[in-house]
Design an enzyme around this catalytic site. Sequence first.
Site, PDB file in Angstrom:
ATOM      1  N   GLU A  83       0.817  -1.197   0.000  1.00 48.88           N
ATOM      2  CA  GLU A  83       0.000   0.000   0.000  1.00 48.88           C
ATOM      3  C   GLU A  83       0.854   1.251   0.000  1.00 48.88           C
ATOM      4  O   GLU A  83       1.878   1.313   0.664  1.00 48.88           O
ATOM      5  CB  GLU A  83      -0.883   0.020   1.252  1.00 48.88           C
ATOM      6  CG  GLU A  83      -1.789  -1.157   1.294  1.00 48.88           C
ATOM      7  CD  GLU A  83      -3.041  -0.913   2.087  1.00 48.88           C
ATOM      8  OE1 GLU A  83      -3.025  -0.072   2.986  1.00 48.88           O
ATOM      9  OE2 GLU A  83      -4.030  -1.578   1.780  1.00 48.88           O
ATOM     10  N   CYS A 131       3.299   8.458   1.091  1.00 52.94           N
ATOM     11  CA  CYS A 131       3.609   7.566   2.214  1.00 52.94           C
ATOM     12  C   CYS A 131       3.879   6.175   1.649  1.00 52.94           C
ATOM     13  O   CYS A 131       3.052   5.614   0.933  1.00 52.94           O
ATOM     14  CB  CYS A 131       2.436   7.555   3.189  1.00 52.94           C
ATOM     15  SG  CYS A 131       2.669   6.449   4.584  1.00 52.94           S
ATOM     16  N   CYS A 141       3.864  -6.366   9.115  1.00 52.04           N
ATOM     17  CA  CYS A 141       4.880  -5.897  10.072  1.00 52.04           C
ATOM     18  C   CYS A 141       4.972  -6.892  11.211  1.00 52.04           C
ATOM     19  O   CYS A 141       3.969  -7.461  11.642  1.00 52.04           O
ATOM     20  CB  CYS A 141       4.509  -4.522  10.618  1.00 52.04           C
ATOM     21  SG  CYS A 141       5.787  -3.818  11.682  1.00 52.04           S
ATOM     22  N   CYS A 176       2.672  -3.639  17.444  1.00 55.75           N
ATOM     23  CA  CYS A 176       2.120  -2.565  18.271  1.00 55.75           C
ATOM     24  C   CYS A 176       0.612  -2.818  18.405  1.00 55.75           C
ATOM     25  O   CYS A 176      -0.063  -3.106  17.423  1.00 55.75           O
ATOM     26  CB  CYS A 176       2.394  -1.205  17.635  1.00 55.75           C
ATOM     27  SG  CYS A 176       4.148  -0.933  17.370  1.00 55.75           S
ATOM     28  N   CYS A 181      -2.147  -0.890  16.177  1.00 55.07           N
ATOM     29  CA  CYS A 181      -1.906  -0.708  14.745  1.00 55.07           C
ATOM     30  C   CYS A 181      -2.511  -1.847  13.923  1.00 55.07           C
ATOM     31  O   CYS A 181      -2.306  -3.019  14.227  1.00 55.07           O
ATOM     32  CB  CYS A 181      -0.404  -0.631  14.502  1.00 55.07           C
ATOM     33  SG  CYS A 181       0.048  -0.632  12.761  1.00 55.07           S
ATOM     34  N   CYS A 226      -2.865   6.848   9.224  1.00 59.53           N
ATOM     35  CA  CYS A 226      -1.806   6.181   9.972  1.00 59.53           C
ATOM     36  C   CYS A 226      -2.331   4.925  10.647  1.00 59.53           C
ATOM     37  O   CYS A 226      -3.354   4.964  11.322  1.00 59.53           O
ATOM     38  CB  CYS A 226      -1.286   7.076  11.093  1.00 59.53           C
ATOM     39  SG  CYS A 226      -0.488   8.543  10.541  1.00 59.53           S
TER      40      CYS A 226
HETATM   41  N1  SAH Z   1       6.615   1.094  11.539  1.00 57.79           N
HETATM   42  C1  SAH Z   1       7.015   2.447  11.613  1.00 57.79           C
HETATM   43  C2  SAH Z   1       6.412   3.302  10.524  1.00 57.79           C
HETATM   44  C3  SAH Z   1       4.986   3.037  10.152  1.00 57.79           C
HETATM   45  S1  SAH Z   1       3.767   3.444  11.323  1.00 57.79           S
HETATM   46  C4  SAH Z   1       6.673   3.022  12.967  1.00 57.79           C
HETATM   47  O1  SAH Z   1       5.937   2.397  13.720  1.00 57.79           O
HETATM   48  O2  SAH Z   1       7.176   4.097  13.287  1.00 57.79           O
HETATM   49  C5  SAH Z   1       3.657   5.216  11.179  1.00 57.79           C
HETATM   50  C6  SAH Z   1       3.073   5.897  12.421  1.00 57.79           C
HETATM   51  O3  SAH Z   1       1.689   5.554  12.575  1.00 57.79           O
HETATM   52  C7  SAH Z   1       3.753   5.487  13.706  1.00 57.79           C
HETATM   53  O4  SAH Z   1       4.130   6.614  14.453  1.00 57.79           O
HETATM   54  C8  SAH Z   1       2.681   4.721  14.460  1.00 57.79           C
HETATM   55  O5  SAH Z   1       2.830   4.843  15.853  1.00 57.79           O
HETATM   56  C9  SAH Z   1       1.414   5.365  13.956  1.00 57.79           C
HETATM   57  N2  SAH Z   1       0.223   4.535  14.078  1.00 57.79           N
HETATM   58  C10 SAH Z   1       0.126   3.193  14.003  1.00 57.79           C
HETATM   59  N3  SAH Z   1      -1.161   2.796  14.146  1.00 57.79           N
HETATM   60  C11 SAH Z   1      -1.907   3.921  14.306  1.00 57.79           C
HETATM   61  C12 SAH Z   1      -3.295   4.183  14.462  1.00 57.79           C
HETATM   62  N4  SAH Z   1      -4.190   3.200  14.480  1.00 57.79           N
HETATM   63  N5  SAH Z   1      -3.686   5.460  14.572  1.00 57.79           N
HETATM   64  C13 SAH Z   1      -2.800   6.476  14.522  1.00 57.79           C
HETATM   65  N6  SAH Z   1      -1.477   6.293  14.352  1.00 57.79           N
HETATM   66  C14 SAH Z   1      -1.021   5.035  14.264  1.00 57.79           C
HETATM   67 FE1  SF4 Z   2       4.720  -2.029  12.676  1.00 52.37          FE
HETATM   68 FE2  SF4 Z   2       2.424  -0.690  13.012  1.00 52.37          FE
HETATM   69 FE3  SF4 Z   2       4.185  -0.846  15.026  1.00 52.37          FE
HETATM   70 FE4  SF4 Z   2       4.783   0.646  12.870  1.00 52.37          FE
HETATM   71  S1  SF4 Z   2       3.097   0.991  14.323  1.00 52.37           S
HETATM   72  S2  SF4 Z   2       6.122  -0.831  13.932  1.00 52.37           S
HETATM   73  S3  SF4 Z   2       3.797  -0.580  11.248  1.00 52.37           S
HETATM   74  S4  SF4 Z   2       3.075  -2.576  14.101  1.00 52.37           S
END
Ligand code: SAH
Ligand code: SF4
Length: 405
Positions: free
Chosen positions: A123, A162, A169, A173, A176, A396
Amino acid sequence: MLSPAVSEDSSQLVRLDAAVQAEVSRTPHFGPVLFGLHAEALAGLMVEAGEPAWRGRQLAEALYRQLLADLSAITTLPKPLRQRLMAEGWQVGRPAIAQVFKSVDGTERYLVECLGGGAKTVETVWMPEGDDGESGDGTDSSNKAGIETEGEGKSWHRATICISSQVGCAVNCQFCLTAKLGLQRNLSAGEIAGQVVAVLDRHGVQVGRDRVNLVFMGMGEPFLNYDAFMGAVRLLIHEVGLSPQRMTVSTSGIVPGIERFAQEPAEVRPKLAISLNAPNDTVRSEIMPINRKWPIEAVIDAVRQVKFRPRELVTFEYVLLGGVTDQPAHAREVARLVRRTGLPVKVNLIAWNPGPGIEYTMPRPEAVEAFRSALAGEGVPTYLRKPRGRDIYAACGQLKRTVEG
Ligand code: SAH
Ligand code: SF4
């Protein structure tokens, strides 16, 4: 539906020129895939094919400056040569936009198809800004791929792309949606850079004239696919002509990756964003299990090794989860933490974007505003990131290859 686990494909990797770390992928029945190779490697292939080396430079120009995706369109090569190369199975092999989802706010989310083995789609998101992207009202429900070059009458003045670095991944987290996929596979440098080039082509972007920012904030953790990520960055700088100062890479805090990144020369080092997301280790370990391996202090120590450019700031991203990370006491703790680092920091607040199967709640708008003003009041440069493309799962943390748009 998710694709099955990564499967080995049959491509042979032929090392061509260690100096540019180019790996030419070929399958037994096909010729080389060109996209992703630097000019030197393309020159090497041309020499192998009995042509002069400068034909490699022509190929690079065609792929990375003229943004051509098809060998037959590369008219700087004589027609008989094009025909011979195509007959021998040479192909550009650039990732292609297969589906488009358009948001009411002008954001577009793409499913991009890659040639690589295993799970094939990733994506990529296009976020026009400047006029806030409101000129397109999103009523065009067509989601077929198509080149809709907007040419001189562009509806945007600057834009952000982006990009994904992995399919899925592994970091897990808890808030996410991408995490739900698990890690399906790493992308190659060409697949990462190819997302950018496909989008530049679609929107008729003129590199050097239009203001385009890249954020490596799509699916995946760039620092767990470090070599491919940096390979893409070098390709985008040296061949496509983009600037590292208009690129930002976001990491969840992979310490060995940050340490390598700190060693990159400024000419190829994007700006850095750290997903802090919590005021302390207790909360962070709960929502980001990776914190148990690399807690906040370890991440910050690694960030200290980066030689920041004059006026460059490191971004701390902070996802506001209703009740979990959005309280006034959390804001005060974040301000103290930022001061303690002594780093040139700005904080990007992101109100959590919901997704199916994730139990958190969105922060109340008043809580978001109180958090922002508390941080700003403590002297921390603070920005609130606008949610873009929530209606098409482009915001995000929402990238999960959702096919409903
Ligand atoms: N994996 C990397 C980059 C991709 S995520 C990372 O985690 O930094 C990009 C950003 O989106 C990160 O700061 C993450 O904390 C945020 N993010 C992930 N899930 C989200 C959500 N459901 N709502 C808002 N931000 C989110
Ligand atoms: Fe992976 Fe989502 Fe955590 Fe970024 S925020 S490291 S994409 S699990």
